[in-house]
Write an enzyme that holds these catalytic residues in place. Structure first.
Site, short mmCIF file in Angstrom:
data_model
loop_
_atom_site.label_atom_id
_atom_site.label_comp_id
_atom_site.label_asym_id
_atom_site.label_seq_id
_atom_site.Cartn_x
_atom_site.Cartn_y
_atom_site.Cartn_z
N ARG A 112 0.84 -1.22 0.00
CA ARG A 112 0.00 0.00 0.00
C ARG A 112 0.87 1.26 0.00
O ARG A 112 0.54 2.25 -0.66
CB ARG A 112 -0.95 -0.02 1.21
CG ARG A 112 -1.99 1.08 1.15
CD ARG A 112 -3.09 0.91 2.18
NE ARG A 112 -2.60 1.08 3.54
CZ ARG A 112 -3.35 0.95 4.63
NH1 ARG A 112 -4.63 0.63 4.51
NH2 ARG A 112 -2.84 1.11 5.83
N LYS A 116 -2.37 7.17 1.34
CA LYS A 116 -2.08 7.56 2.73
C LYS A 116 -0.99 8.63 2.66
O LYS A 116 0.20 8.35 2.81
CB LYS A 116 -1.65 6.34 3.55
CG LYS A 116 -2.87 5.55 4.06
CD LYS A 116 -2.51 4.49 5.07
CE LYS A 116 -2.15 5.03 6.42
NZ LYS A 116 -3.29 5.34 7.27
N GLU A 141 -16.00 6.78 6.48
CA GLU A 141 -15.17 6.08 7.48
C GLU A 141 -14.97 7.00 8.67
O GLU A 141 -15.55 8.08 8.73
CB GLU A 141 -13.82 5.69 6.86
CG GLU A 141 -13.02 6.88 6.36
CD GLU A 141 -11.69 6.47 5.72
OE1 GLU A 141 -11.19 5.39 6.03
OE2 GLU A 141 -11.17 7.26 4.92
N1 PXG Z 1 -9.13 5.01 7.54
C1 PXG Z 1 -8.20 5.97 7.66
C2 PXG Z 1 -8.49 7.32 7.16
C3 PXG Z 1 -6.96 5.66 8.26
O1 PXG Z 1 -6.02 6.62 8.34
C4 PXG Z 1 -7.72 3.40 8.60
C5 PXG Z 1 -8.92 3.76 7.99
C6 PXG Z 1 -7.52 1.97 9.01
O2 PXG Z 1 -6.63 1.35 8.10
P1 PXG Z 1 -5.70 0.12 8.54
O3 PXG Z 1 -4.98 -0.24 7.30
O4 PXG Z 1 -4.80 0.64 9.62
O5 PXG Z 1 -6.60 -0.95 9.02
C7 PXG Z 1 -6.73 4.37 8.77
C8 PXG Z 1 -5.47 4.01 9.50
C9 PXG Z 1 -3.52 6.08 14.46
C10 PXG Z 1 -3.47 6.29 13.00
O6 PXG Z 1 -2.47 6.32 15.11
C11 PXG Z 1 -4.13 5.46 12.09
C12 PXG Z 1 -4.04 5.73 10.73
C13 PXG Z 1 -3.35 6.82 10.34
C14 PXG Z 1 -2.72 7.62 11.26
C15 PXG Z 1 -2.74 7.36 12.58
O7 PXG Z 1 -4.59 5.73 14.96
N2 PXG Z 1 -4.57 5.02 9.65
#
Ligand code: PXG
Length: 292
Positions: free
Chosen positions: A52, A151, A184
């Site tokens: 990703r 991301k 989301e």
């Molecule tokens: N949606 C968004 C907008 C995200 O940034 C997720 C869903 C979940 O994706 P994953 O691949 O992790 O299952 C994210 C995850 C944190 C943190 O510290 C999490 C994310 C980005 C920055 C910080 O909680 N991304």
């Protein structure tokens, strides 16, 4: 011992890991990142996260100066040098040092940063009691503006929503897309259960294809729970039997109230808890192994 940070191929003490003020990651949020976790010396879904990362970079035309294999080695090396068995891993690739203009062609080489640290867990009681969340005014980015699949280091869209949530006394927020449909949360994906079936918005709603989201859908399919990627309205969220969020940091966390409406009986749902339980099993079983 000071935490060691990987920066462009070398390990630095935390205090000495520094980048230029001319780095476009800082000046413009020009870059990409991943948040990854390891459990008991197993990195969960490492290849998926690295894939990703490179896809995000490809879309913004950012050349990562090392290949995926080298990136995986760099991540493992950083975990090992810090002797971390259970860790939160942050991989950041910025456009690198340029001038004060936007033009990324002026940035000759991308900056790679890998931070591994102890994971800060959410309080246990949140998982037992469930979260209360709200919907917020800030609309999720349009895919034809800044695609939520990327991301990127420009996370202001999510940060604005987070500010709106915390200003109102909530820790997490539901973000809607420009059509007013559920996309989301600020850092998590959202799922609901209705009549024992699982529903989550598709990518076309402005939803990041979360890696935890994919893992949970796989668990559900194995448990013969019918799974749908479908458009969701707030009405459907309010009237769900169960609701939960997924993300690398939060894992699987039950939600019991949205915009003051009780979800189901106001307690974490049975199916949610069984998915959470199974998720906890696979994170300690599957993954890329390393020794510290
Ligand atoms: N949606 C968004 C907008 C995200 O940034 C997720 C869903 C979940 O994706 P994953 O691949 O992790 O299952 C994210 C995850 C944190 C943190 O510290 C999490 C994310 C980005 C920055 C910080 O909680 N991304």
């Amino acid at each position: 011992m000071s935490l060691k940070i990987y920066l462009d191929g070398k390990m630095f003490n935390k205090e000495d890991a520094k980048i230029s003020v001319f780095d476009h990651g800082l000046l413009y949020g020009d870059g990409v990142f991943e948040g990854i976790r390891s459990y008991s010396s197993l990195v969960f879904k490492l290849n998926e996260h690295v894939d990703r990362l490179y896809e995000s970079a490809h879309t913004i035309m950012l050349q990562i100066p090392i290949n995926k294999k080298q990136m995986i080695k760099a991540i493992i090396d950083t975990l090992k040098i810090n002797k971390l068995k259970d860790a939160y891993i942050r991989v950041v690739v910025t456009r690198g040092v340029g001038d004060l203009g936007l033009d990324p062609r002026k940035c000759k080489v991308a900056t790679i940063i890998i931070i591994t640290d102890n994971i800060v867990l959410y309080p246990k009681e949140l998982y037992q009691k469930g979260l209360e969340i709200i919907t917020v005014p800030t609309v999720r980015n349009l895919a034809n503006a800044i695609d939520p699949q990327v991301k990127s280091l420009n996370y202001l869209n999510n940060i604005m929503a987070k500010i709106e949530a915390t200003n109102s006394g909530y820790q997490e927020a539901i973000m809607l897309n420009s059509m007013g449909l559920v996309a989301e949360c600020t850092g998590d994906n959202i799922f609901l259960i209705k009549n024992k079936q699982l529903y989550t918005p598709p990518q076309s709603m402005g939803t990041l294809r979360g890696i935890t989201r994919d893992a949970v859908m796989e668990i559900a399919k194995k448990a013969k729970i019918k799974t749908h990627e479908s458009m969701l309205t707030r009405h459907e969220v309010f009237n769900a039997d169960e609701l939960f969020l997924t993300g690398t940091a939060a894992e699987v966390i039950p939600v019991v109230k949205v915009d003051s409406r009780l979800i189901g009986d106001g307690k974490p749902g049975k199916i949610t808890l069984s998915l959470l339980n199974e998720f906890n099993k696979i994170t300690r079983k599957d993954g890329v192994k390393y020794t510290v």
